[in-house]
Design a protein around this motif. Structure first.
Motif, mmCIF file in Angstrom:
data_model
loop_
_atom_site.group_PDB
_atom_site.id
_atom_site.type_symbol
_atom_site.label_atom_id
_atom_site.label_comp_id
_atom_site.label_asym_id
_atom_site.label_seq_id
_atom_site.Cartn_x
_atom_site.Cartn_y
_atom_site.Cartn_z
ATOM 1 N N VAL A 1 29.853 46.449 37.158
ATOM 2 C CA VAL A 1 30.319 47.006 38.425
ATOM 3 C C VAL A 1 30.156 45.918 39.466
ATOM 4 O O VAL A 1 29.045 45.419 39.687
ATOM 5 N N PHE A 2 31.246 45.515 40.083
ATOM 6 C CA PHE A 2 31.207 44.485 41.116
ATOM 7 C C PHE A 2 31.031 45.152 42.479
ATOM 8 O O PHE A 2 31.810 46.029 42.859
ATOM 9 N N MET A 3 30.029 44.713 43.220
ATOM 10 C CA MET A 3 29.826 45.181 44.579
ATOM 11 C C MET A 3 30.549 44.225 45.527
ATOM 12 O O MET A 3 30.187 43.052 45.631
ATOM 13 N N ASP A 4 31.588 44.720 46.197
ATOM 14 C CA ASP A 4 32.471 43.876 47.012
ATOM 15 C C ASP A 4 32.625 44.455 48.416
ATOM 16 O O ASP A 4 33.738 44.684 48.890
ATOM 17 N N PRO A 5 31.508 44.707 49.130
ATOM 18 C CA PRO A 5 31.609 45.381 50.428
ATOM 19 C C PRO A 5 32.345 44.573 51.492
ATOM 20 O O PRO A 5 32.849 45.150 52.467
ATOM 21 N N GLU A 6 32.415 43.265 51.326
ATOM 22 C CA GLU A 6 33.173 42.448 52.279
ATOM 23 C C GLU A 6 34.657 42.381 51.924
ATOM 24 O O GLU A 6 35.445 41.810 52.684
ATOM 25 N N GLY A 7 35.009 42.908 50.761
ATOM 26 C CA GLY A 7 36.414 42.943 50.369
ATOM 27 C C GLY A 7 36.985 41.619 49.910
ATOM 28 O O GLY A 7 38.208 41.462 49.840
ATOM 29 N N VAL A 8 36.133 40.664 49.567
ATOM 30 C CA VAL A 8 36.609 39.330 49.184
ATOM 31 C C VAL A 8 37.438 39.399 47.901
ATOM 32 O O VAL A 8 38.545 38.846 47.824
ATOM 33 N N ILE A 9 36.911 40.075 46.899
ATOM 34 C CA ILE A 9 37.632 40.165 45.631
ATOM 35 C C ILE A 9 38.850 41.068 45.791
ATOM 36 O O ILE A 9 39.946 40.768 45.294
ATOM 37 N N GLY A 10 38.677 42.161 46.505
ATOM 38 C CA GLY A 10 39.790 43.082 46.709
ATOM 39 C C GLY A 10 40.975 42.423 47.384
ATOM 40 O O GLY A 10 42.126 42.610 46.967
ATOM 41 N N ARG A 11 40.709 41.644 48.395
ATOM 42 C CA ARG A 11 41.798 40.976 49.099
ATOM 43 C C ARG A 11 42.409 39.868 48.257
ATOM 44 O O ARG A 11 43.618 39.624 48.322
ATOM 45 N N ALA A 12 41.595 39.183 47.454
ATOM 46 C CA ALA A 12 42.128 38.139 46.580
ATOM 47 C C ALA A 12 43.128 38.719 45.587
ATOM 48 O O ALA A 12 44.121 38.077 45.239
ATOM 49 N N TYR A 13 42.865 39.949 45.139
ATOM 50 C CA TYR A 13 43.757 40.605 44.188
ATOM 51 C C TYR A 13 44.785 41.502 44.867
ATOM 52 O O TYR A 13 45.631 42.082 44.199
ATOM 53 N N ASP A 14 44.709 41.618 46.186
ATOM 54 C CA ASP A 14 45.578 42.521 46.932
ATOM 55 C C ASP A 14 45.465 43.945 46.394
ATOM 56 O O ASP A 14 46.457 44.665 46.249
ATOM 57 N N ALA A 15 44.232 44.352 46.095
ATOM 58 C CA ALA A 15 43.985 45.719 45.637
ATOM 59 C C ALA A 15 44.238 46.675 46.785
ATOM 60 O O ALA A 15 43.678 46.518 47.870
ATOM 61 N N ARG A 16 45.063 47.682 46.556
ATOM 62 C CA ARG A 16 45.515 48.550 47.628
ATOM 63 C C ARG A 16 44.986 49.972 47.539
ATOM 64 O O ARG A 16 44.837 50.639 48.557
ATOM 65 N N THR A 17 44.789 50.467 46.339
ATOM 66 C CA THR A 17 44.433 51.864 46.182
ATOM 67 C C THR A 17 43.285 52.021 45.196
ATOM 68 O O THR A 17 42.938 51.105 44.461
ATOM 69 N N THR A 18 42.713 53.214 45.206
ATOM 70 C CA THR A 18 41.777 53.590 44.156
ATOM 71 C C THR A 18 42.346 54.816 43.454
ATOM 72 O O THR A 18 42.575 55.829 44.115
ATOM 73 N N PRO A 19 42.652 54.664 42.128
ATOM 74 C CA PRO A 19 42.472 53.454 41.328
ATOM 75 C C PRO A 19 43.613 52.448 41.521
ATOM 76 O O PRO A 19 44.707 52.809 41.946
ATOM 77 N N HIS A 20 43.319 51.182 41.218
ATOM 78 C CA HIS A 20 44.312 50.117 41.101
ATOM 79 C C HIS A 20 43.838 49.285 39.924
ATOM 80 O O HIS A 20 42.676 48.886 39.872
ATOM 81 N N MET A 21 44.731 49.032 38.972
ATOM 82 C CA MET A 21 44.344 48.461 37.691
ATOM 83 C C MET A 21 44.988 47.091 37.469
ATOM 84 O O MET A 21 46.151 46.875 37.843
ATOM 85 N N TYR A 22 44.226 46.195 36.841
ATOM 86 C CA TYR A 22 44.717 44.868 36.494
ATOM 87 C C TYR A 22 44.247 44.526 35.082
ATOM 88 O O TYR A 22 43.120 44.856 34.713
ATOM 89 N N VAL A 23 45.102 43.843 34.317
ATOM 90 C CA VAL A 23 44.716 43.348 32.999
ATOM 91 C C VAL A 23 44.867 41.835 32.997
ATOM 92 O O VAL A 23 45.912 41.296 33.382
ATOM 93 N N ILE A 24 43.818 41.154 32.556
ATOM 94 C CA ILE A 24 43.774 39.699 32.480
ATOM 95 C C ILE A 24 43.531 39.329 31.027
ATOM 96 O O ILE A 24 42.625 39.882 30.377
ATOM 97 N N ASP A 25 44.311 38.392 30.497
ATOM 98 C CA ASP A 25 44.133 38.032 29.089
ATOM 99 C C ASP A 25 43.027 36.989 28.918
ATOM 100 O O ASP A 25 42.409 36.541 29.897
ATOM 101 N N GLY A 26 42.766 36.609 27.675
ATOM 102 C CA GLY A 26 41.654 35.722 27.377
ATOM 103 C C GLY A 26 41.801 34.314 27.918
ATOM 104 O O GLY A 26 40.818 33.565 27.974
ATOM 105 N N GLU A 27 43.012 33.963 28.350
ATOM 106 C CA GLU A 27 43.237 32.653 28.960
ATOM 107 C C GLU A 27 43.143 32.703 30.477
ATOM 108 O O GLU A 27 43.390 31.704 31.151
ATOM 109 N N GLY A 28 42.801 33.873 31.007
ATOM 110 C CA GLY A 28 42.672 34.021 32.449
ATOM 111 C C GLY A 28 43.982 34.280 33.162
ATOM 112 O O GLY A 28 44.070 34.169 34.387
ATOM 113 N N THR A 29 45.008 34.668 32.417
ATOM 114 C CA THR A 29 46.328 34.931 32.987
ATOM 115 C C THR A 29 46.467 36.401 33.340
ATOM 116 O O THR A 29 46.112 37.279 32.544
#
Length: 207
Positions: free
Chosen positions: A126-154
């Protein structure tokens, strides 16, 4: 006739989802097929991790807010089933809490862990991101919002958990976009629908 109904339902769902996420902060969206935004995160257990720590593993990111009605609905069993499937295939499931202090969904690290025990959630971190740094980097907009990253980081998927923000009796089964994407990446296949409209409560970022 079934195809026509499906098309109508999907269109209505996407329009509803767009309305639900309207007002979310606008940031540059990460690009499908390119390297996912890196992060250095503090977990609820006090660890410091980076995206590189998960090299070679499929990663699912889930933005969450335990008080959001859409999150509550999916945590009646749907989200846990997907988490169990991911864990059974050695994928790394990460919840991200980007709610700012004083906003809906903000919790202490201890409470975040307690909530997962109470709900029977099966997550690696569980990532604690109260400053929204990770959320803004991913442009996360809603809860839930889902992302899949492969083993090469893509980044291979960005969007909703499914296509039905407000399912009604008699509706066709939802299209489980996040699950389909996760399964495709685990199988080494292309994701047929790599971007969809997320729906839910707006992420409660710090001003």
């Amino acid at each position: 006739m079934a195809i026509s109904r499906r098309t109508f339902t999907l269109t209505a769902s996407l329009l509803a989802a767009t309305a639900l996420s309207f007002g979310a902060p606008a940031h540059a969206s990460p690009v499908i097929g390119e390297r996912a935004p890196d992060f250095t995160a503090t977990t609820a257990t006090g660890e410091t991790v980076t995206l590189a720590d998960f090299a070679g593993q499929t990663v699912m990111l889930e933005w969450t807010n335990h008080d959001c009605p859409f999150v509550v609905r999916h945590y009646q069993g749907n989200m846990q089933s997907l988490q169990d499937e991911a864990a059974g295939n050695d994928a790394v499931w990460i919840q991200v809490i980007s709610s700012a202090p004083g906003e809906q969904g903000y919790v202490s690290a201890e409470r975040a862990l307690e909530l997962n025990v109470e709900r029977g959630a099966n997550v690696a971190h569980v990532f604690m991101d109260p400053e929204g740094v990770i959320g803004r980097a991913y442009d996360a907009r809603t809860t839930p919002h889902m992302y899949v990253i492969d083993g090469e980081g893509t980044l291979r998927y960005n969007g909703g958990i499914d296509d039905q923000p407000r399912p009604r009796a008699g509706d066709p089964d939802p299209i489980p976009y996040a699950q389909i994407a996760l399964n495709a990446v685990l199988a080494g296949e292309e994701v047929e629908t790599p971007e969809t409209q997320p729906y839910g409560c707006n992420v409660k970022y710090v001003d």
